[in-house]
Enzyme design. Structure first.
Site, PDB file in Angstrom:
ATOM      1  N   GLU A   1      23.115   8.538  -5.519  1.00 45.60           N
ATOM      2  CA  GLU A   1      22.011   8.537  -4.622  1.00 45.60           C
ATOM      3  C   GLU A   1      21.838   6.708  -4.282  1.00 45.60           C
ATOM      4  OE1 GLU A   1      17.103   8.838  -4.397  1.00 45.60           O
ATOM      5  OE2 GLU A   1      17.875   8.553  -6.291  1.00 45.60           O
TER       6      GLU A   1
ATOM      7  N   GLY B   1      11.016   7.431 -11.418  1.00 50.21           N
ATOM      8  CA  GLY B   1      11.524   5.957 -10.428  1.00 50.21           C
ATOM      9  C   GLY B   1      13.330   6.205 -10.232  1.00 50.21           C
ATOM     10  N   SER B   2      13.803   5.785 -10.837  1.00 52.76           N
ATOM     11  CA  SER B   2      15.340   4.510 -10.530  1.00 52.76           C
ATOM     12  C   SER B   2      15.766   5.901 -12.273  1.00 52.76           C
ATOM     13  CB  SER B   2      15.708   3.711 -10.681  1.00 52.76           C
ATOM     14  OG  SER B   2      15.379   2.429 -12.059  1.00 52.76           O
TER      15      SER B   2
ATOM     16  N   LYS C   1       0.480   2.380 -17.130  1.00 50.93           N
ATOM     17  CA  LYS C   1       1.747   0.806 -16.665  1.00 50.93           C
ATOM     18  C   LYS C   1       1.626   1.130 -14.699  1.00 50.93           C
ATOM     19  CE  LYS C   1       4.606  -2.165 -16.429  1.00 50.93           C
ATOM     20  NZ  LYS C   1       4.550  -2.387 -14.913  1.00 50.93           N
TER      21      LYS C   1
ATOM     22  N   GLY D   1      15.761   3.136 -14.915  1.00 53.48           N
ATOM     23  CA  GLY D   1      14.600   3.159 -15.218  1.00 53.48           C
ATOM     24  C   GLY D   1      14.159   4.273 -16.579  1.00 53.48           C
ATOM     25  N   GLY D   2      14.459   4.844 -15.719  1.00 48.25           N
ATOM     26  CA  GLY D   2      13.974   6.548 -16.827  1.00 48.25           C
ATOM     27  C   GLY D   2      14.600   7.238 -18.359  1.00 48.25           C
TER      28      GLY D   2
ATOM     29  N   GLU E   1      11.455  11.027 -14.083  1.00 41.41           N
ATOM     30  CA  GLU E   1      11.923  12.212 -12.313  1.00 41.41           C
ATOM     31  C   GLU E   1      13.042  10.731 -12.494  1.00 41.41           C
ATOM     32  OE1 GLU E   1      13.083  11.398  -8.875  1.00 41.41           O
ATOM     33  OE2 GLU E   1      10.640  11.928  -8.317  1.00 41.41           O
TER      34      GLU E   1
ATOM     35  N   CYS F   1      12.542  10.847  -3.369  1.00 42.26           N
ATOM     36  CA  CYS F   1      13.189  11.290  -3.336  1.00 42.26           C
ATOM     37  C   CYS F   1      13.454  12.843  -3.667  1.00 42.26           C
ATOM     38  CB  CYS F   1      12.710  11.496  -5.258  1.00 42.26           C
ATOM     39  SG  CYS F   1      10.839  12.001  -5.278  1.00 42.26           S
TER      40      CYS F   1
END
Length: 528
Positions: free
Chosen positions: A392, A241-242, A184, A245-246, A265, A302
């Site tokens: 974060e 990603g965030s 994606k 989202g994860g 991650e 990250c």
């Protein structure tokens, strides 16, 4: 090579449906020419079915064939030349030097996994030979080897448009394991994604890989990702990603009729501890180097050090002054997207409302997505009472926390969430006095750094880029380094099999010449 606005269902290029979107110049905010297709549920289904068809053939390709494919992908990415770098600069506002370095890293990852596949021992072959005369019961011949999972969905990352995206580490490790991949593409850099996808498909055709070994769908909506993760033929997911989202993908995967692993991650504030003797002896130098680490790449790593614990002592005032002096003239630059810019601004504004001190603010660069660096300061009491200070804020910011003594250092470490990294600055005496800190951090992070900085992740056999939740959803794995290949396989046991029916890795004659655990000892020798 021109951008056509395509996505790819295997070798078929698909563009121009009723659902489209555009890329934007990250520095100016201007819409770029050429519309991109938003994948439909039907297109995701087609790509998944094609990947499943390809799996039967690709999973059984020889190690040499898969390795050659990975190496050819690296070559075809380089063959894209300046067109790839120029498009990527436009879509991300990242500088040319950074992107050329990232292209090199992407190619090196592919070549490293090719080396792992060609050598072959990663499959962890285990053989326990039969003991027909054992008393009181005979023992059967039992053998085990790792086999690929099946089609894998990979989500491209925003902050690494090459090394963690279409041909990035997740794709490289899944292909190395023998799994077809559906990517994606990240909507922030769809043109870059298209170019790299074309390079992979050229490599696949040139090396005789089956149609469907690679596909890429595009889109800005959640529906595309949902359709991919929920498709019953997808057997694993890779994501960088965030947290939001994860976690959403992780939950979707676990709500399926057949749950599947999600290797997500999801970011980290990467705590850094400066111990008393190190502060006393080297405070100004640490402050200067830290300012570079926290603002590197506009803080869009990250592993950005977003949380620092300082000893409460006279020399710390000098550290803070030195850090402020270093930060204030730094023009951090443009962030990757307007959405990331807005999230950073919201995060730093939230910290400001918590009535903690703003120690330093950097200069603001010119550009649509430009932001200044920000360094905050909080007392230990404030930090201990407000867990959100640990969260974060993706970008060039960090929160400094002053601790009074070793007890508070240990308490702070013990109460941390899971993170990707932790860093300790200390003299030999510090490291002896605070030895318990390392034991605590081993349970909190995937990588511990002594007298360095967490930004910069070496791609090598021993690297761990992972950590306990909420840094990742799979703390027993890594997304960087050769061990990443193990995410996309599972052990299969073969009992009492005729030799000719066994996978090559566990046949008597060891045709692959790999290391195997035979009756408890590692060897490359054949059996019998």
């Amino acid at each position: 090579m021109e951008i056509s606005g395509s996505q790819f269902i295997g070798r078929i290029s698909v563009s121009g449906n009723d659902h489209s979107f555009y890329a934007y110049d990250a520095a100016t905010g201007d819409q770029l020419a050429v519309a991109f297709s938003e994948a439909t549920a039907e297109e995701v289904d087609q790509a998944s079915k094609l990947a499943e068809q390809a799996f039967a053939s690709y999973a059984n390709k020889s190690n040499e064939e898969k390795a050659t494919f990975l190496e050819r992908i690296a070559d075809e990415i380089l063959n894209l030349g300046d067109a790839l770098i120029e498009r990527c600069m436009q879509e991300t506002a990242l500088p040319e030097g950074r992107l050329k370095g990232e292209r090199g890293r992407t190619m090196n990852q592919l070549k490293l996994f090719a080396k792992v596949v060609r050598e072959g021992s990663w499959v962890d072959a285990r053989i326990d030979t039969a003991q027909p005369n054992r008393e009181p019961l005979p023992k059967a011949d039992i053998r085990q080897v790792v086999r690929p999972l099946g089609p894998v969905a990979v989500f491209g990352a925003s902050n690494f448009p090459l090394a963690f995206s279409v041909a990035g580490g997740d794709t490289a490790s899944a292909l190395a394991a023998g799994c077809p991949v559906i990517v994606k593409g990240h909507p922030a850099h769809p043109g870059t994604s298209e170019l790299v996808a074309r390079a992979i498909l050229v490599a696949a055709e040139a090396t005789g890989m089956p149609d469907g070994v690679f596909s890429m769908v595009q889109g800005t909506t959640h529906e595309v990702g949902i359709a991919l993760v929920q498709h019953p033929l997808i057997k694993a997911v890779g994501f960088t990603g965030s947290f939001k989202g994860g976690k959403a993908l992780f939950d979707l995967a676990n709500q399926r009729e057949e749950p599947i692993p999600v290797y997500a991650e999801m970011g980290s504030s990467n705590p850094l501890f400066i111990l008393p003797e190190a502060m006393k002896n080297n405070g100004p130098a640490i402050a200067k180097a830290f300012s570079g680490s926290v603002t590197l790449g506009v803080g869009q790593f990250c592993t950005n050090p977003g949380l620092v614990f300082l000893p409460k002592q006279e020399e710390t005032d000098g550290f803070k002054s030195e850090l402020a002096a270093a930060i204030e003239p730094i023009s951090a630059g443009n962030m990757l997207t307007s959405g990331i810019r807005d999230a950073y601004s919201a995060g730093t504004e939230s910290l400001t409302r918590k009535e903690i001190e703003i120690l330093a603010t950097g200069a603001k660069a010119e550009g649509a997505n430009a932001v200044p660096a920000k360094i905050f300061y909080a007392s230990y009491e404030k930090f201990a009472s407000d867990k959100t200070l640990e969260k974060e804020v993706f970008g060039p910011s960090s929160v400094l926390v002053e601790v009074s003594d070793a007890k508070q250092v240990m308490e702070a470490a013990q109460n941390l969430e899971g993170h990707l990294t932790a860093t300790i600055h200390g003299t030999p005496k510090d490291l002896e006095d605070y030895a318990a800190l390392i034991s605590i951090l081993e349970r909190k992070v995937g990588r511990i750094i002594i007298n360095g900085y967490p930004t910069g992740v070496e791609v090598c056999d021993s690297m761990v880029h992972g950590g306990p939740y909420p840094a990742t959803t799979a703390p027993q794995t890594t997304s960087v380094g050769t061990n990443a290949i193990k995410r996309f396989g599972r052990p299969v046991c073969y009992q009492s099999f005729p030799n000719r029916l066994l996978p090559d890795a566990i046949k008597d004659e060891n045709p692959l010449q790999i290391w195997r655990l035979v009756d408890g000892a590692f060897t490359k020798d054949s059996i019998r």
